[in-house]
Structures are given as structure tokens and as C-alpha cells.
Design a protein around this motif. Structure first.
Motif, PDB file in Angstrom:
ATOM      1  N   LYS A 119      21.242  -4.315  26.774  1.00 23.28           N
ATOM      2  CA  LYS A 119      20.411  -5.032  25.794  1.00 23.28           C
ATOM      3  C   LYS A 119      20.277  -6.495  26.206  1.00 23.28           C
ATOM      4  N   ASP A 120      19.385  -7.201  25.553  1.00 19.71           N
ATOM      5  CA  ASP A 120      19.209  -8.663  25.750  1.00 19.71           C
ATOM      6  C   ASP A 120      18.899  -9.004  27.205  1.00 19.71           C
ATOM      7  N   ALA A 121      18.197  -8.118  27.888  1.00 19.57           N
ATOM      8  CA  ALA A 121      17.990  -8.295  29.326  1.00 19.57           C
ATOM      9  C   ALA A 121      16.516  -8.538  29.662  1.00 19.57           C
ATOM     10  N   GLY A 122      15.816  -9.265  28.793  1.00 20.23           N
ATOM     11  CA  GLY A 122      14.414  -9.589  29.075  1.00 20.23           C
ATOM     12  C   GLY A 122      14.245 -10.296  30.418  1.00 20.23           C
ATOM     13  N   GLU A 123      15.269 -11.034  30.845  1.00 19.08           N
ATOM     14  CA  GLU A 123      15.207 -11.750  32.133  1.00 19.08           C
ATOM     15  C   GLU A 123      15.008 -10.790  33.314  1.00 19.08           C
ATOM     16  N   LEU A 124      15.468  -9.543  33.137  1.00 20.98           N
ATOM     17  CA  LEU A 124      15.310  -8.570  34.227  1.00 20.98           C
ATOM     18  C   LEU A 124      13.837  -8.342  34.568  1.00 20.98           C
ATOM     19  N   ARG A 125      12.973  -8.584  33.601  1.00 25.98           N
ATOM     20  CA  ARG A 125      11.542  -8.342  33.832  1.00 25.98           C
ATOM     21  C   ARG A 125      10.913  -9.394  34.732  1.00 25.98           C
ATOM     22  N   VAL A 126      11.612 -10.535  34.927  1.00 26.92           N
ATOM     23  CA  VAL A 126      11.031 -11.591  35.770  1.00 26.92           C
ATOM     24  C   VAL A 126      11.898 -11.882  36.998  1.00 26.92           C
ATOM     25  N   LYS A 127      12.613 -10.868  37.447  1.00 27.41           N
ATOM     26  CA  LYS A 127      13.359 -10.995  38.712  1.00 27.41           C
ATOM     27  C   LYS A 127      12.404 -10.640  39.864  1.00 27.41           C
ATOM     28  N   GLU A 128      12.936 -10.310  41.050  1.00 34.78           N
ATOM     29  CA  GLU A 128      12.098 -10.025  42.215  1.00 34.78           C
ATOM     30  C   GLU A 128      11.058  -8.949  41.897  1.00 34.78           C
ATOM     31  N   THR A 129      11.442  -7.969  41.051  1.00 34.48           N
ATOM     32  CA  THR A 129      10.477  -7.068  40.420  1.00 34.48           C
ATOM     33  C   THR A 129      10.840  -7.039  38.937  1.00 34.48           C
ATOM     34  N   ASP A 130      10.037  -6.364  38.149  1.00 30.92           N
ATOM     35  CA  ASP A 130      10.418  -6.072  36.758  1.00 30.92           C
ATOM     36  C   ASP A 130      11.500  -4.997  36.871  1.00 30.92           C
ATOM     37  N   ARG A 131      12.751  -5.429  36.847  1.00 30.54           N
ATOM     38  CA  ARG A 131      13.847  -4.500  37.170  1.00 30.54           C
ATOM     39  C   ARG A 131      14.109  -3.480  36.081  1.00 30.54           C
ATOM     40  N   ILE A 132      13.612  -3.694  34.875  1.00 28.59           N
ATOM     41  CA  ILE A 132      13.760  -2.629  33.876  1.00 28.59           C
ATOM     42  C   ILE A 132      12.833  -1.488  34.298  1.00 28.59           C
ATOM     43  N   HIS A 133      11.640  -1.845  34.662  1.00 27.22           N
ATOM     44  CA  HIS A 133      10.656  -0.845  35.040  1.00 27.22           C
ATOM     45  C   HIS A 133      11.015  -0.166  36.379  1.00 27.22           C
ATOM     46  N   THR A 134      11.367  -0.957  37.397  1.00 25.40           N
ATOM     47  CA  THR A 134      11.600  -0.363  38.721  1.00 25.40           C
ATOM     48  C   THR A 134      12.900   0.473  38.748  1.00 25.40           C
ATOM     49  N   VAL A 135      13.868   0.091  37.928  1.00 16.94           N
ATOM     50  CA  VAL A 135      15.107   0.891  37.868  1.00 16.94           C
ATOM     51  C   VAL A 135      14.846   2.201  37.136  1.00 16.94           C
ATOM     52  N   ILE A 136      14.147   2.126  36.003  1.00 20.42           N
ATOM     53  CA  ILE A 136      13.881   3.360  35.239  1.00 20.42           C
ATOM     54  C   ILE A 136      13.002   4.316  36.057  1.00 20.42           C
ATOM     55  N   ASP A 137      12.019   3.770  36.746  1.00 21.55           N
ATOM     56  CA  ASP A 137      11.145   4.612  37.590  1.00 21.55           C
ATOM     57  C   ASP A 137      12.001   5.398  38.587  1.00 21.55           C
ATOM     58  N   ASN A 138      12.928   4.710  39.245  1.00 20.69           N
ATOM     59  CA  ASN A 138      13.765   5.378  40.248  1.00 20.69           C
ATOM     60  C   ASN A 138      14.805   6.300  39.615  1.00 20.69           C
ATOM     61  N   LEU A 139      15.299   5.929  38.424  1.00 23.31           N
ATOM     62  CA  LEU A 139      16.253   6.827  37.746  1.00 23.31           C
ATOM     63  C   LEU A 139      15.573   8.170  37.463  1.00 23.31           C
ATOM     64  N   ARG A 140      14.308   8.104  37.073  1.00 21.38           N
ATOM     65  CA  ARG A 140      13.587   9.363  36.772  1.00 21.38           C
ATOM     66  C   ARG A 140      13.401  10.184  38.036  1.00 21.38           C
ATOM     67  N   ARG A 141      13.136   9.532  39.166  1.00 23.71           N
ATOM     68  CA  ARG A 141      13.036  10.278  40.439  1.00 23.71           C
ATOM     69  C   ARG A 141      14.363  10.982  40.741  1.00 23.71           C
ATOM     70  N   LEU A 142      15.459  10.316  40.331  1.00 28.11           N
ATOM     71  CA  LEU A 142      16.810  10.840  40.569  1.00 28.11           C
ATOM     72  C   LEU A 142      17.126  12.015  39.624  1.00 28.11           C
ATOM     73  N   GLY A 143      16.169  12.301  38.721  1.00 25.71           N
ATOM     74  CA  GLY A 143      16.389  13.382  37.759  1.00 25.71           C
ATOM     75  C   GLY A 143      17.219  12.931  36.575  1.00 25.71           C
ATOM     76  N   VAL A 144      17.307  11.597  36.410  1.00 26.02           N
ATOM     77  CA  VAL A 144      18.143  11.047  35.349  1.00 26.02           C
ATOM     78  C   VAL A 144      17.254  10.637  34.180  1.00 26.02           C
ATOM     79  N   GLU A 145      17.689  11.065  33.012  1.00 30.60           N
ATOM     80  CA  GLU A 145      16.969  10.715  31.793  1.00 30.60           C
ATOM     81  C   GLU A 145      17.351   9.276  31.418  1.00 30.60           C
TER      82      GLU A 145
END
Ligand code: S3P
Length: 428
Positions: free
Chosen positions: A332-358
Motif C-alpha cells: 500500500k501507499d506505493a504511488g511512487e512506484l508509478r513514477v520509477k523507471e517504469t510504472d512498476r505497479i503495472h509492469t510487475v503485475i503484468d509479469n506476475l500474470r505471465r508467471l501464472g500468478v494471480e
């Protein structure tokens, strides 16, 4: 570039890692405005820290050396020259934000730019305090790089940081070096204090009272011998790898364990991780030790509030780990992740789904249930070093061979990542 990662039977042995990225940037920048030579050993091999060296050179400072050892021939607070061309910060938020504090105090104009990712990262956070100090800064759409900085005789300020950011804190303190009088920065939560430690090492007078840091401008900074500890944020990938893969047992030498960085170890220990640090030593004001870690089943946990700020760079790899814990991980409280080298909330979740992880995406965080199996996949770094490395770690526990697309991104902080991984990967 693609890398193929096979599942391993364990992550074992003893490894050494490159120098801390945060500390390397700071040493190089302060050395440039100190008087005399600074020798830096174990300087980060990452592209980001080389962007800083490139900028320092372009400002008329001689930098000698190669690999991990450099001598910077500092010319004092008034020794920088107007650069002949634009300064290139590459992918490095630290370079552009921290160096801007120094550029703001110069009697010349400079222009600093970065790559596509950096060109989308917010700069108002440094533009506001530097304008208050008297510098004129123009930015694309008033907020993005390139920055055009008209340096000035800066005024000291007393600044309350609206976001917890060690880069912004450093920028203001660096500006304060060029202002007559006392410049203060108050942080909402305590962020990494490498700047405070390094400035003191170079001879600046600085006081810290709770979350308020005050420095006296125009100090005499003098060159010195420095050794950069290994990067705990790089170690995080291997610590998590060892925790994830049953049978693992790993030792990592000479890691920086500054208490403003080491929340990771406490957080992991709180979930049941077996981590030992047999002894600590202090070098140039920074704590250093060997980390010993072995696989253990983990409970899971919540990262929120001040802890989010303290773990911000480690969240991509902790998200991977979270899916394998008993109870999962909530961030939680990790809005800053959206303005790192990528939007890390989005890029991490995208890859978690590829990994078959909900996983559930929140506006400022994510919820990752535990006890999930990892499926082999093709992952995408999206050009983000920490995303590339986090999913290489995930692939170690997958059910077959995985591919990391855009694997070259790891070089931004850790060019040796792939070799180090193959050195400690054991296959039965
Ligand atoms: C850094 C501070 C953090 C961190 C970055 C390095 C530093 O950024 O994410 O990787 O060296 O000061 P913020 O200051 O934006 O939080």
C-alpha cells in the motif's frame, strides 16, 4: 536481448556484488566539488553511475580509472566549467535530480536530458525548491526533462519535502552547499542518509535533528579515499532467490547495511526468513557486513506507510516472493512506484500474470495472494532493470525454462547480474 533462465535446484555459494548505486553517485558528485583528489574503490559498474561520471567529466572535472576504481580530481565549489554540450543523465533519476542541485549553484547555464524513460519522470519536486533558492529552471511541459538550468547565487531555504525522496533531499542539500547560511530539509519519513554521511566525510558541517537536516553553506570539502559497500538493493535479488528455492544457502560479502536501507532484512526476518549477519564494520561512516541467508518458508506480510518508502526499490522482487509465501503480500501507499523507471505497479503485475500468478492492481499498490505456483513464461523487462532481475528470480522456481525479454536493462544498476546468477545457480 533475451536471456533464458532454467529452474534451479538451489542458489548456493558465496558471491560479491558491485558497489552501491546510491553511494557511488554521491561520492562522484561531491568529489567533483571537493578540493583535491578522491579515490573511489568498488564504484558501481552500473550504467547509471557512469552517466554521473560522464556529466562530471563534461563539467570540466578530470576522472581517471576504469572498472571499479576511479580518481576524481576535484576543483572545489567554484571549479566546475560550463559544459560544451548537453549533459546526458541516461536512465538515471538520481543523476538528473541530485546533480541539478549542484548545477543550480553555478554561474552558467546547463541543459540536462535523459533517455525515453527518464524523459517521462516528474521533476517539479526538484524544480520547486531550487526556484525558491533562486535558480531558474525550464522543463518540457513544466515538469519533464530536459531541464534547462540557469544557475544563480542561491539563497538558503528551510524546505519541507512533500514526498519522501532521498533524491530530492540530496538535491536541496547540494544546492545548500552553494548558498551562504543554513539550508534545512525536513523529511516526512526518514529516507536513505548516504548524502548526510558522505558530506560529513568530505568535511561539511551538518546536523540532523529527528527528520530535519541542516547544513551550513560554502563548506570546505576535501578529497579523500573512499570504498563503496556492495549494493543491498542488488543483493535483494539474490536474497529473495535463496529464500524462494528450497535447499538454498548463500553468503554475500561486504554489503552496505546502512540502517536507512536495511528495512528489507528486518521485513524478511519478520516473515520468518533465516538471515544472519555475523559481524558489522563501519567504513567511511557506512555499515558493512556479510549477509548469510538460507531458504525458509515465509508467512507473508504487508508493506505500507514508512515501510513502503524504505523498501521502494525492493518491491518488484518482494512481489515475486510474496506469491510464494503462506499468506501473500499486500503493498500500500506505493504511488511512487508509478513514477520509477517504469510504472512498476503495472509492469510487475503484468509479469506476475505471465508467471501464472494471480494479483490485484490497486491505484497505489498491489495485493498478491500466497501459495501460488510459478509457470514458465516469457517476461518483459519493459526496459526496467529491477523488473528484469525480479522476474529472472521468479523464473528460478518456475516449472520450465523462461525467457526474459529486454534483459540488457539489468546493466543500468547491475551488469554482472546474469554471470553472478549462473555462478550460484545449482542444477541437480
Ligand atoms: C535513491 C532514492 C530513491 C530510489 C532510487 C535511488 C537515491 O528514489 O528509488 O533508486 O539514491 O537517493 P526517490 O528519491 O525518488 O525515492
Amino acid at each position: 536481448m533475451q536471456r533464458r533462465i532454467s529452474p534451479v535446484s538451489s542458489i548456493s555459494g558465496a558471491i560479491a556484488l558491485p558497489g552501491d548505486k546510491s553511494i557511488s553517485h554521491r561520492y562522484a558528485m561531491i568529489a567533483a566539488i571537493a578540493e583535491g583528489d578522491t579515490r573511489i574503490q568498488n564504484y558501481s559498474t552500473g550504467a547509471d553511475c557512469h552517466s554521473t561520471l560522464g556529466c562530471v567529466r563534461a563539467l570540466g572535472i578530470q576522472v581517471e580509472g576504469e572498472g571499479t576504481e576511479f580518481v576524481i580530481h576535484g576543483k572545489g565549489l567554484d571549479g566546475l566549467h560550463a559544459p560544451a554540450g548537453d549533459l546526458d543523465a541516461g536512465n538515471s533519476g538520481s543523476t538528473i535530480r541530485m546533480l541539478s542541485g549542484i548545477l543550480a549553484g553555478q554561474p552558467f547555464r546547463s541543459r540536462i536530458f535523459g533517455d525515453e524513460s527518464l524523459s517521462r519522470r516528474p521533476m517539479q519536486r526538484i524544480m520547486r525548491p531550487l526556484a525558491e533558492m533562486g535558480a531558474r529552471i525550464q522543463a518540457r511541459e513544466d515538469k519533464y526533462p530536459p531541464l534547462e538550468i540557469d544557475g544563480a547565487r542561491l539563497r538558503p531555504i528551510d524546505y519541507a519535502l512533500p514526498v519522501p525522496s532521498a533524491q530530492v533531499k540530496t538535491c536541496v542539500l547540494f544546492g545548500g552547499l552553494f548558498a551562504e547560511g543554513a539550508t534545512s530539509v525536513t523529511e516526512p519519513v526518514r529516507s536513505r542518509d548516504h548524502t548526510e554521511i558522505a558530506l560529513r566525510e568530505f568535511g561539511a558541517a551538518l546536523t540532523v535533528e529527528r527528520q530535519k537536516i541542516t547544513l551550513t553553506g560554502r563548506p570546505r570539502l576535501t578529497g579523500r579515499e573512499l570504498m563503496v559497500p556492495s549494493d543491498l538493493s542488488s543483493a535483494a535479488f539474490f536474497i529473495v532467490a535463496a529464500l524462494l528455492v528450497p535447499g538454498s544457502r548463500l553468503a554475500i560479502h561486504g554489503v552496505g547495511l546502512n540502517p536507512t536501507r536495511s528495512a528489507l532484512l528486518d521485513f524478511l526476518a519478520g516473515m520468518g526468513a533465516k538471515i544472519r549477519i555475523p559481524e558489522l564494520e563501519s567504513r567511511n561512516g557506512e555499515l558493512i557486513g556479510e549477509i548469510q541467508v538460507e531458504h525458509a518458508p515465509l508467512r507473508g506480510g504487508i508493506i505500507e506507510g514508512g515501510l513502503t518508502a524504505a523498501l521502494i526499490d525492493e518491491i518488484p522482487v518482494l512481489a515475486v516472493l510474496g506469491a510464494a509465501t503462506e499468506e501473500g503480500l499486500t503493498v500500500k501507499d506505493a504511488g511512487e512506484l508509478r513514477v520509477k523507471e517504469t510504472d512498476r505497479i503495472h509492469t510487475v503485475i503484468d509479469n506476475l500474470r505471465r508467471l501464472g500468478v494471480e494479483a490485484q492492481e490497486l491505484p497505489d499498490g498491489m495485493v498478491i495472494p500466497g501459495r501460488q505456483k510459478f509457470r514458465a513464461a516469457t517476461f518483459d523487462s519493459f526496459g526496467d532493470h529491477r523488473v528484469a532481475m525480479a522476474f529472472a528470480v521468479a523464473a528460478l522456481r518456475a516449472d520450465g525454462d523462461s525467457i526474459i525479454d529486454g534483459a540488457e536493462a539489468a546493466s543500468v544498476s547491475f551488469p554482472e547480474f546474469w554471470d553472478t546468477l549462473s555462478r550460484c545457480a545449482q542444477f541437480r
